[in-house]
Design an enzyme around this catalytic site. Structure first.
Site, PDB file in Angstrom:
ATOM      1  N   LYS A  52      -9.910   9.253   9.084  1.00  0.00           N
ATOM      2  CA  LYS A  52      -9.153  10.371   8.501  1.00  0.00           C
ATOM      3  C   LYS A  52      -9.995  11.646   8.529  1.00  0.00           C
ATOM      4  O   LYS A  52      -9.505  12.725   8.872  1.00  0.00           O
ATOM      5  CB  LYS A  52      -8.758  10.042   7.049  1.00  0.00           C
ATOM      6  CG  LYS A  52      -7.610   9.045   6.973  1.00  0.00           C
ATOM      7  CD  LYS A  52      -7.440   8.461   5.590  1.00  0.00           C
ATOM      8  CE  LYS A  52      -6.388   7.348   5.635  1.00  0.00           C
ATOM      9  NZ  LYS A  52      -6.338   6.520   4.442  1.00  0.00           N
ATOM     10  N   GLN A  96      -8.119   6.331  -1.654  1.00  0.00           N
ATOM     11  CA  GLN A  96      -7.950   5.156  -0.783  1.00  0.00           C
ATOM     12  C   GLN A  96      -7.669   3.910  -1.630  1.00  0.00           C
ATOM     13  O   GLN A  96      -8.419   3.580  -2.548  1.00  0.00           O
ATOM     14  CB  GLN A  96      -9.221   4.960   0.066  1.00  0.00           C
ATOM     15  CG  GLN A  96      -9.140   3.825   1.059  1.00  0.00           C
ATOM     16  CD  GLN A  96      -8.082   4.037   2.147  1.00  0.00           C
ATOM     17  OE1 GLN A  96      -7.944   5.118   2.700  1.00  0.00           O
ATOM     18  NE2 GLN A  96      -7.328   2.988   2.455  1.00  0.00           N
ATOM     19  N   ASP A 119      -0.066  11.451   0.199  1.00  0.00           N
ATOM     20  CA  ASP A 119       0.250  10.050   0.507  1.00  0.00           C
ATOM     21  C   ASP A 119       1.725   9.752   0.240  1.00  0.00           C
ATOM     22  O   ASP A 119       2.260   8.755   0.727  1.00  0.00           O
ATOM     23  CB  ASP A 119      -0.595   9.123  -0.388  1.00  0.00           C
ATOM     24  CG  ASP A 119      -1.680   8.409   0.390  1.00  0.00           C
ATOM     25  OD1 ASP A 119      -1.565   8.334   1.630  1.00  0.00           O
ATOM     26  OD2 ASP A 119      -2.631   7.918  -0.243  1.00  0.00           O
TER      27      ASP A 119
END
Ligand code: NDP
Length: 292
Positions: A52, A96, A119
């Site tokens: 990422k 995460q 997200d």
């Protein structure tokens, strides 16, 4: 023989367009910023997070990499999120998952400012998605819609069968695919561990989406001839012939499936590159909203 849907190619195409939008913003002194928070030392999470960060830099975006030890307390993580919510350099916050057991995942997701929820996991984003309002769509389902669009495969009127009902893949994807929108209008069935006869269900699928996290569980005999097969699964299976001791396989037995399907996504190189791309897409969208 199935046509391979090349996720890397579709992702590269979308990233070219994002790079133009980022360059435009850079001219006005705005650099889209993504904060990535990683707790602990899980090797798979570490490699996702590194990918990422690299992708952010490649596009001319700013990425802040925050790595914290496994024993980080819930309260200090909440404090960090509060700081990132206020931080003007940060347009998107990604924590995460999975988190260590002592941290309540839902509490953390809810603490993220919905305007930085790249997200798309915040209940506000999920609610807006269900109501078909403009919001950040969750990255993997959104990436799958883009893969279908680029391959000129319309879900309209098709029987779509999804194996898996998680909050991050199966559940949102099923919703998007039955929405009365260009990307939807399908008749959707979701399967899970209580499904009585999985094969009976998958054989009805014009578009079969496997997101169970079970290596090669979808075999050729479970696929309707000429179906489109989207393999979301990423599973590590032991392989002593590889230097790292394992190889990655999907939830679909790829070679068998190729004999039956019209289109198929490979693992790796199918859905995976799209997930990261849609995260960048959401971060750019957030930065553009800041500018307007
Ligand atoms: P979860 O473990 O959260 O969910 C798995 C789902 O599959 C559950 O709903 C479960 O049912 C169902 N399931 C498991 N086994 C079976 C079975 N034998 N028959 C029918 N249903 C089954 O997984 P995720 O959704 O987080 O991830 C799924 C896979 O996708 C993983 O391999 C993951 O690594 C991968 N993934 C890949 C991404 C990418 O970018 N390529 C992004 C996200 C995930 P039940 O609810 O009954 O337990």
């Amino acid at each position: 023989m199935a046509i391979i849907i090349d996720g890397k190619e579709v992702a590269a195409n979308l990233r070219e367009n994002l790079a133009i939008r980022v360059a435009e913003m850079n001219k006005s002194g705005v650099i889209p910023g993504l904060a990535v928070v990683l707790i602990g030392d899980d090797p798979a999470s570490r490699s996702y997070v590194s990918a990422k960060e690299k992708s952010c830099h490649d596009l001319g975006m700013y990425s802040r990499d925050i790595r914290l030890p496994e024993d980080t307390s819930e309260s200090s993580l909440l404090k960090l999120i509060d700081e990132l919510n206020q931080d003007r350099e940060i347009d998107g916050i990604l924590v995460q998952l999975p988190l260590p057991n002592h941290i309540n995942e839902q509490k953390i997701i809810v603490a993220i400012d919905p305007s930085k929820d790249v997200d798309g996991f915040h209940p506000m984003s999920v609610g807006k998605m269900i109501l078909e309002q403009d919001t950040f769509l969750p990255c993997t389902p959104h990436g799958i819609l883009k893969l279908l669009e680029y391959s000129h495969i319309s879900p309209k009127g098709k029987n779509v069968v999804i194996v898996g009902r998680s909050n991050i893949v199966g559940k949102p994807l099923s919703n998007l695919l039955f929405q009365k929108q260009a990307w939807g209008n399908a008749t959707v069935t979701i399967c899970h561990t209580a499904t009585q006869n999985l094969k009976e269900e998958t054989l009805r699928a014009d578009i079969l989406i496997a997101a169970a996290g079970r290596p090669e569980m979808i075999t050729g005999d479970m696929i309707k001839p000429e179906a489109v097969v989207i393999d979301v699964g990423v599973n590590r299976v032991e392989d002593s012939s590889k230097k790292r001791g394992y190889r990655l396989v999907g939830d679909v037995a790829f070679n068998e499936a190729c004999e039956k399907a019209s289109y198929i996504t490979p693992v790796p190189g199918g859905v995976g590159p799209m997930t990261i791309t849609m995260l960048l897409f959401n971060t750019v969208k957030s930065a553009e909203a800041r500018l307007s």
